[in-house]
Design a protein around this motif. Sequence first.
Motif, PDB file in Angstrom:
ATOM      1  N   GLU A   1     -10.035  -7.492  -2.558  1.00 16.78           N
ATOM      2  CA  GLU A   1      -9.139  -6.488  -1.968  1.00 16.78           C
ATOM      3  C   GLU A   1      -7.709  -7.033  -1.901  1.00 16.78           C
ATOM      4  N   TYR A   2      -6.767  -6.229  -2.414  1.00 16.37           N
ATOM      5  CA  TYR A   2      -5.359  -6.622  -2.511  1.00 16.37           C
ATOM      6  C   TYR A   2      -4.515  -5.864  -1.494  1.00 16.37           C
ATOM      7  N   PHE A   3      -4.650  -4.533  -1.471  1.00 23.69           N
ATOM      8  CA  PHE A   3      -3.950  -3.652  -0.541  1.00 23.69           C
ATOM      9  C   PHE A   3      -4.915  -2.579  -0.067  1.00 23.69           C
ATOM     10  N   LYS A   4      -4.525  -1.910   1.018  1.00 19.67           N
ATOM     11  CA  LYS A   4      -5.226  -0.731   1.496  1.00 19.67           C
ATOM     12  C   LYS A   4      -4.203   0.394   1.569  1.00 19.67           C
ATOM     13  N   VAL A   5      -4.621   1.614   1.225  1.00 21.04           N
ATOM     14  CA  VAL A   5      -3.733   2.777   1.289  1.00 21.04           C
ATOM     15  C   VAL A   5      -4.368   3.773   2.242  1.00 21.04           C
ATOM     16  N   SER A   6      -3.586   4.213   3.217  1.00 19.65           N
ATOM     17  CA  SER A   6      -4.122   5.168   4.179  1.00 19.65           C
ATOM     18  C   SER A   6      -3.120   6.283   4.428  1.00 19.65           C
TER      19      SER A   6
ATOM     20  N   MET B   1      -7.713  12.465  -6.592  1.00 21.66           N
ATOM     21  CA  MET B   1      -7.548  11.435  -5.586  1.00 21.66           C
ATOM     22  C   MET B   1      -7.585  12.097  -4.216  1.00 21.66           C
ATOM     23  N   ASN B   2      -8.435  11.639  -3.362  1.00 22.37           N
ATOM     24  CA  ASN B   2      -8.512  12.164  -2.013  1.00 22.37           C
ATOM     25  C   ASN B   2      -7.489  11.439  -1.163  1.00 22.37           C
ATOM     26  N   ARG B   3      -6.390  12.127  -0.853  1.00 22.93           N
ATOM     27  CA  ARG B   3      -5.282  11.481  -0.172  1.00 22.93           C
ATOM     28  C   ARG B   3      -5.465  11.407   1.334  1.00 22.93           C
ATOM     29  N   ASP B   4      -6.536  11.983   1.866  1.00 22.55           N
ATOM     30  CA  ASP B   4      -6.742  11.948   3.307  1.00 22.55           C
ATOM     31  C   ASP B   4      -7.477  10.694   3.753  1.00 22.55           C
ATOM     32  N   ASN B   5      -8.213  10.088   2.866  1.00 23.31           N
ATOM     33  CA  ASN B   5      -9.018   8.919   3.216  1.00 23.31           C
ATOM     34  C   ASN B   5      -8.317   7.637   2.821  1.00 23.31           C
ATOM     35  N   CYS B   6      -8.709   6.582   3.494  1.00 22.47           N
ATOM     36  CA  CYS B   6      -8.216   5.261   3.141  1.00 22.47           C
ATOM     37  C   CYS B   6      -8.935   4.804   1.875  1.00 22.47           C
ATOM     38  N   PHE B   7      -8.200   4.207   0.977  1.00 25.73           N
ATOM     39  CA  PHE B   7      -8.831   3.603  -0.185  1.00 25.73           C
ATOM     40  C   PHE B   7      -8.194   2.258  -0.429  1.00 25.73           C
ATOM     41  N   LYS B   8      -8.778   1.482  -1.339  1.00 26.29           N
ATOM     42  CA  LYS B   8      -8.364   0.097  -1.517  1.00 26.29           C
ATOM     43  C   LYS B   8      -7.865  -0.163  -2.925  1.00 26.29           C
ATOM     44  N   VAL B   9      -7.055  -1.215  -3.031  1.00 25.65           N
ATOM     45  CA  VAL B   9      -6.531  -1.698  -4.306  1.00 25.65           C
ATOM     46  C   VAL B   9      -7.087  -3.104  -4.484  1.00 25.65           C
ATOM     47  N   TYR B  10      -7.678  -3.358  -5.657  1.00 25.46           N
ATOM     48  CA  TYR B  10      -8.321  -4.653  -5.936  1.00 25.46           C
ATOM     49  C   TYR B  10      -7.585  -5.394  -7.045  1.00 25.46           C
TER      50      TYR B  10
END
Length: 178
Positions: free
Chosen positions: A16-21, A1-10
Motif C-alpha cells: 500500500e502506497y496511498f489511500k484515497v477517500s 470508479m466508485n468515488r464514495d468509497n476509500c480505495f488504495k494505491v499500491y
Amino acid sequence: MNRDNCFKVYDQQNIEYFKVSNPMKTMRGKHVITDINGEGLVKMKKKLLSLHPTWHLNSGPKLESRLATLVFEFTMLKKKARVYIYDHPFPQEDDDTKYEHMRPTLYIKSDSTGRDFKVFDEITSEVYADISKKAMSTNSDVLVEPDNYSVSVNPGVDVLFMVALALMYEFALSDIES
C-alpha cells in the motif's frame, strides 16, 4: 470508479502506497489522498460552476493551498485536459483563482476510449506519466484500485502529483459520462 468509497494505491511490490477517500461527501466531490498512516497529503476538489469540468489540487498544512487546476476539454473525437500549476505563494482553497491568463504547464490526453492517457508537456513533448486502465505491468510504478489503473512515472517525477492528476482526470471524465 466508485468515488464514495476509500480505495488504495499500491506500488510494484503490491505494498500500500496511498489511500484515497471521499471524507466530505458533497456535490463538490472532495477527495483526499493520504499516506498509509492516514495523514492528508493532497485534496482534490471539483469546481461547481464552470464551463468545462474543472478540478483543483490542494496541499499544505490544512490542505488549503491550491497547487494546480485541471480543466477538462471534451469533444467526440478527443479527451484532453489542461493542467495549470500555480507559483508560490499559492492561492487559498476558496480564492476565485483566474487561470485563463496562464499557459498550461502540462496536458493530459487520452485515446478515444479514455482507457489510456498520458501526462505531458505539449511544447517539449516530454512525457511525465503513462496511465493505463489495465492490469499492472512490470514497469508500472503504482496501481490504483478498484479500476486497476497502472501508472508509470518517469524518473524524477512526483508520483503523488501524477496519481492525483490521473484521478482528477478520471473524475472529470466520469462527470461527463454520467
